[in-house]
Design an enzyme around this catalytic site. Structure first.
Site, mmCIF file in Angstrom:
data_model
loop_
_atom_site.group_PDB
_atom_site.id
_atom_site.type_symbol
_atom_site.label_atom_id
_atom_site.label_comp_id
_atom_site.label_asym_id
_atom_site.label_seq_id
_atom_site.Cartn_x
_atom_site.Cartn_y
_atom_site.Cartn_z
ATOM 1 N N GLU A 16 63.427 54.747 11.645
ATOM 2 C CA GLU A 16 63.035 55.747 10.648
ATOM 3 C C GLU A 16 61.778 56.463 11.138
ATOM 4 O O GLU A 16 60.788 55.821 11.464
ATOM 5 C CB GLU A 16 62.785 55.083 9.288
ATOM 6 N N GLY A 33 64.475 57.438 3.030
ATOM 7 C CA GLY A 33 65.130 58.730 3.266
ATOM 8 C C GLY A 33 64.851 59.770 2.193
ATOM 9 O O GLY A 33 63.903 59.645 1.412
ATOM 10 N N LYS A 50 63.971 62.076 -10.721
ATOM 11 C CA LYS A 50 64.217 61.332 -11.970
ATOM 12 C C LYS A 50 62.911 61.036 -12.687
ATOM 13 O O LYS A 50 62.863 61.017 -13.919
ATOM 14 C CB LYS A 50 64.969 60.024 -11.699
ATOM 15 N N VAL A 55 73.926 70.758 -8.769
ATOM 16 C CA VAL A 55 73.192 69.622 -9.329
ATOM 17 C C VAL A 55 71.674 69.797 -9.183
ATOM 18 O O VAL A 55 70.916 69.644 -10.146
ATOM 19 C CB VAL A 55 73.626 68.323 -8.614
ATOM 20 N N ASP A 100 75.762 61.287 4.115
ATOM 21 C CA ASP A 100 75.793 62.753 4.060
ATOM 22 C C ASP A 100 76.177 63.395 5.394
ATOM 23 O O ASP A 100 76.628 64.538 5.430
ATOM 24 C CB ASP A 100 74.409 63.307 3.684
ATOM 25 N N ALA A 146 74.127 59.503 -2.862
ATOM 26 C CA ALA A 146 73.484 58.284 -2.353
ATOM 27 C C ALA A 146 74.423 57.080 -2.462
ATOM 28 O O ALA A 146 74.535 56.285 -1.521
ATOM 29 C CB ALA A 146 72.209 58.021 -3.136
ATOM 30 N N HIS A 162 78.907 47.663 -31.617
ATOM 31 C CA HIS A 162 78.461 48.706 -32.529
ATOM 32 C C HIS A 162 77.020 48.444 -32.919
ATOM 33 O O HIS A 162 76.686 47.292 -33.231
ATOM 34 C CB HIS A 162 79.343 48.708 -33.783
HETATM 35 P P1 NAI Z 1 75.702 72.335 -4.745
HETATM 36 O O1 NAI Z 1 76.690 72.494 -3.672
HETATM 37 O O2 NAI Z 1 75.893 71.320 -5.813
HETATM 38 O O3 NAI Z 1 75.470 73.745 -5.479
HETATM 39 C C1 NAI Z 1 75.082 74.927 -4.782
HETATM 40 C C2 NAI Z 1 75.412 76.136 -5.618
HETATM 41 O O4 NAI Z 1 74.858 77.297 -4.997
HETATM 42 C C3 NAI Z 1 76.908 76.397 -5.767
HETATM 43 O O5 NAI Z 1 77.220 76.504 -7.135
HETATM 44 C C4 NAI Z 1 77.125 77.694 -4.993
HETATM 45 O O6 NAI Z 1 78.161 78.476 -5.527
HETATM 46 C C5 NAI Z 1 75.764 78.379 -5.157
HETATM 47 N N1 NAI Z 1 75.481 79.424 -4.150
HETATM 48 C C6 NAI Z 1 75.697 79.362 -2.812
HETATM 49 N N2 NAI Z 1 75.326 80.528 -2.216
HETATM 50 C C7 NAI Z 1 74.845 81.343 -3.194
HETATM 51 C C8 NAI Z 1 74.311 82.667 -3.210
HETATM 52 N N3 NAI Z 1 74.167 83.406 -2.107
HETATM 53 N N4 NAI Z 1 73.925 83.203 -4.404
HETATM 54 C C9 NAI Z 1 74.057 82.476 -5.541
HETATM 55 N N5 NAI Z 1 74.551 81.217 -5.584
HETATM 56 C C10 NAI Z 1 74.929 80.650 -4.422
HETATM 57 O O7 NAI Z 1 74.312 72.092 -3.961
HETATM 58 P P2 NAI Z 1 72.912 71.518 -4.410
HETATM 59 O O8 NAI Z 1 72.694 71.621 -5.890
HETATM 60 O O9 NAI Z 1 71.949 72.199 -3.511
HETATM 61 O O10 NAI Z 1 73.004 69.981 -4.062
HETATM 62 C C11 NAI Z 1 73.236 69.572 -2.713
HETATM 63 C C12 NAI Z 1 73.877 68.216 -2.647
HETATM 64 O O11 NAI Z 1 73.010 67.224 -3.116
HETATM 65 C C13 NAI Z 1 75.148 68.162 -3.486
HETATM 66 O O12 NAI Z 1 76.167 67.604 -2.730
HETATM 67 C C14 NAI Z 1 74.767 67.270 -4.635
HETATM 68 O O13 NAI Z 1 75.868 66.512 -5.076
HETATM 69 C C15 NAI Z 1 73.659 66.397 -4.038
HETATM 70 N N6 NAI Z 1 72.751 65.978 -5.095
HETATM 71 C C16 NAI Z 1 73.195 65.093 -6.027
HETATM 72 C C17 NAI Z 1 72.386 64.734 -7.071
HETATM 73 C C18 NAI Z 1 72.917 63.799 -8.099
HETATM 74 O O14 NAI Z 1 73.856 63.071 -7.820
HETATM 75 N N7 NAI Z 1 72.369 63.783 -9.306
HETATM 76 C C19 NAI Z 1 71.037 65.273 -7.242
HETATM 77 C C20 NAI Z 1 70.701 66.216 -6.226
HETATM 78 C C21 NAI Z 1 71.541 66.525 -5.195
#
Ligand code: NAI
Length: 462
Positions: free
Chosen positions: A33, A40, A51, A179, A309, A317, A441
């Site tokens: 690392e 990470g 969170k 997200v 990833d 994760a 309940h």
């Molecule tokens: P995402 O892929 O979830 O969303 C990106 C969004 O940006 C999409 O809706 C897309 O249509 C939009 N977009 C792309 N280009 C654009 C443009 N030029 N103009 C306007 N909109 C545009 O990606 P995000 O939110 O960055 O997350 C990345 C990764 O991290 C995801 O795979 C997510 O699952 C993961 N993650 C998960 C979390 C959780 O499980 N709670 C928390 C944070 C991240």
């Protein structure tokens, strides 16, 4: 030169979990690392710090909106941003130190520095070359920006910068209604920022069940978040402490601009494997730049595995953790398995949103016969008592066999409730199995049972 059975590159949830499982299985293990702390992206600049901020700002929201009604009178708390950031940091520190402790407990060597793989069976960290019978690439992902946008992590930020800005912005533009955009947009909206989310598609949270998308957006709008959908962001120009975001509406190509003092670029992430030397080794990549693996997480080069990833699949994760454990089992000569059909997804907004399995749109597309069982949290006594009656549980089951195919929840504790459905799906359960299981309940989980009852003779409280 030290010799190991396994060297894992990267200590995120995929890498550190894999290292612990390898050690538990009796393999001599090291983990490389380059950051100053283990854990990470997730622990240092992702899931965990976000969170902490979501929790703190949710408490503020409760104080501002619901305390008086419960007879808790008096001034709402004011925000000490520096203290909130220090609370966030202490949460990170406890968790990253926890992994250091687990490494020591399991006799895993932390090789500090950035790794390269000079040849098969060797990992170089700094000036030292170590021997490894097996190598696991667990180097994760990095934010994917857009052309025309220079991220400075001050005014125009990725999720990393958004977790440590100097002050709460007045106006914030979030690019991307995924997200990251919605979680961090929620944090700053609760702190009083005027937040506008600009999204390329015509709905938020791509890939989610359509009904959830609509309801989720309605709820977030009520919380004061603005949305511009069907808008392609072209550029974000910084001038001093401000930025201007330019976008084109897809329906008529009209051009628009938004000013902000914080712009969050949340348009997805891309696999990170720079500097490992994969080209020279002949490790094959997919068309999307992910490390290609077979169903045993082996790359095209024998003795080199990849998880998390950096390979195909949802960037989550817990998916990385499962792959990390499974790859460790394979390396130890056992059987490693991940059920990709049952990987939950959670958005930690308020209310939370969660899902597992297929969406109704997917079932329609596949022409499958299915039934829907839905139950609103308005019919759940516990939820109503704590001002959390908004949202619902939606269960999808096979029309003929009653087998559960998917579930989508928006509402209180959705991120935890989803797991009873995951377990049910792992065991191939029917909606009736879930409906016949006694649920305590008053709990939010009764809404899950009611949704299962709705797949049969009908829910009780609706
Ligand atoms: P995402 O892929 O979830 O969303 C990106 C969004 O940006 C999409 O809706 C897309 O249509 C939009 N977009 C792309 N280009 C654009 C443009 N030029 N103009 C306007 N909109 C545009 O990606 P995000 O939110 O960055 O997350 C990345 C990764 O991290 C995801 O795979 C997510 O699952 C993961 N993650 C998960 C979390 C959780 O499980 N709670 C928390 C944070 C991240």
């Amino acid at each position: 030169m030290s010799s190991y059975d396994v060297i894992i590159i990267g200590s995120g949830p995929g890498g550190y979990v894999s290292a612990i499982r390898c050690a538990q299985l009796g393999l001599k293990t090291a983990c490389v690392e380059g950051r100053d702390t283990l854990g990470g992206t997730c622990l240092n600049v992702g899931c965990i710090p976000s969170k902490a901020l979501l929790h703190a700002t949710h408490m503020l929201h409760e104080a501002e909106h619901n305390f008086a009604q419960m007879g808790l009178k008096g001034k709402s708390p004011s925000v000490d941003w520096k203290q909130m950031l220090s609370y966030k940091q202490s949460t990170i520190d406890t968790n990253t130190k926890g992994i250091e402790f687990l490494f020591k407990k399991n006799k895993i060597d932390w090789l500090k520095g950035w790794a390269t793989i000079p040849e098969v069976g060797k990992v170089k960290v700094g000036d030292e070359v170590h021997e490894a019978k097996n190598i696991v690439i667990a180097t994760g992902s990095e934010p994917a920006s857009l052309p025309g946008i220079d991220v400075d992590e001050q005014v125009i930020v990725t999720s990393t910068g958004a977790l440590s800005v100097n002050k709460v912005p007045n106006k914030m533009v979030v690019i991307g209604a995924g997200v990251i955009g919605l979680e961090l947009g929620s944090v700053y909206a609760r702190l009083g920022a005027e937040v506008t989310v600009v999204e390329y598609l015509d709905a938020i949270t791509p890939g989610m069940d359509g009904e959830i998308q609509k309801n989720f957006m309605r709820i977030l709008k009520k919380q004061g978040i603005n949305f511009v959908l069907g808008a392609a962001v072209q550029s974000a120009e910084k001038s001093k402490a401000k930025a201007t975001v330019s976008y084109k509406l897809r329906k008529d190509d009209s051009e628009h601009q938004l000013d902000a003092d914080l712009v969050l670029v949340a348009t997805g992430r891309k696999p990170f494997h720079d500097g490992l030397g994969l080209d020279k080794l002949g490790v094959k990549l997919t068309d999307r730049g992910q490390v290609a693996v077979n169903d045993q997480w082996q790359t095209s080069v024998e003795g080199i595995y990849a998880i998390g990833d950096v390979i195909e699949g949802p960037m989550l994760a817990h998916k990385a953790e499962d792959e990390g454990m499974a790859a460790a089992e394979v390396i130890a000569g056992k059987h490693g398995h991940v059920n990709y059909g049952v990987i939950p997804g959670v958005i930690y907004t308020h209310p939370e949103v969660s899902n597992v399995g297929v969406t109704e749109e997917q079932l329609k597309k596949e022409g499958r016969a299915y039934k829907v069982g839905k139950f609103s949290f308005m019919g759940n006594a516990r939820a109503k008592a704590v001002f959390a009656g908004e949202g619902f549980v939606k269960l999808l089951a096979d029309k003929d066999t009653d087998r559960i195919l998917g579930a989508h929840i928006i509402g209180p504790g959705a991120g935890d409730l989803i797991h009873e459905i995951c377990v049910a799906m792992e065991f191939g359960a029917s909606a009736e199995d879930l409906a016949m299981t006694c649920h305590a309940h008053p709990t939010y989980s009764e809404a899950v049972r009611e949704a299962a009852l709705a797949c049969g003779d009908g829910p009780i409280h609706m």
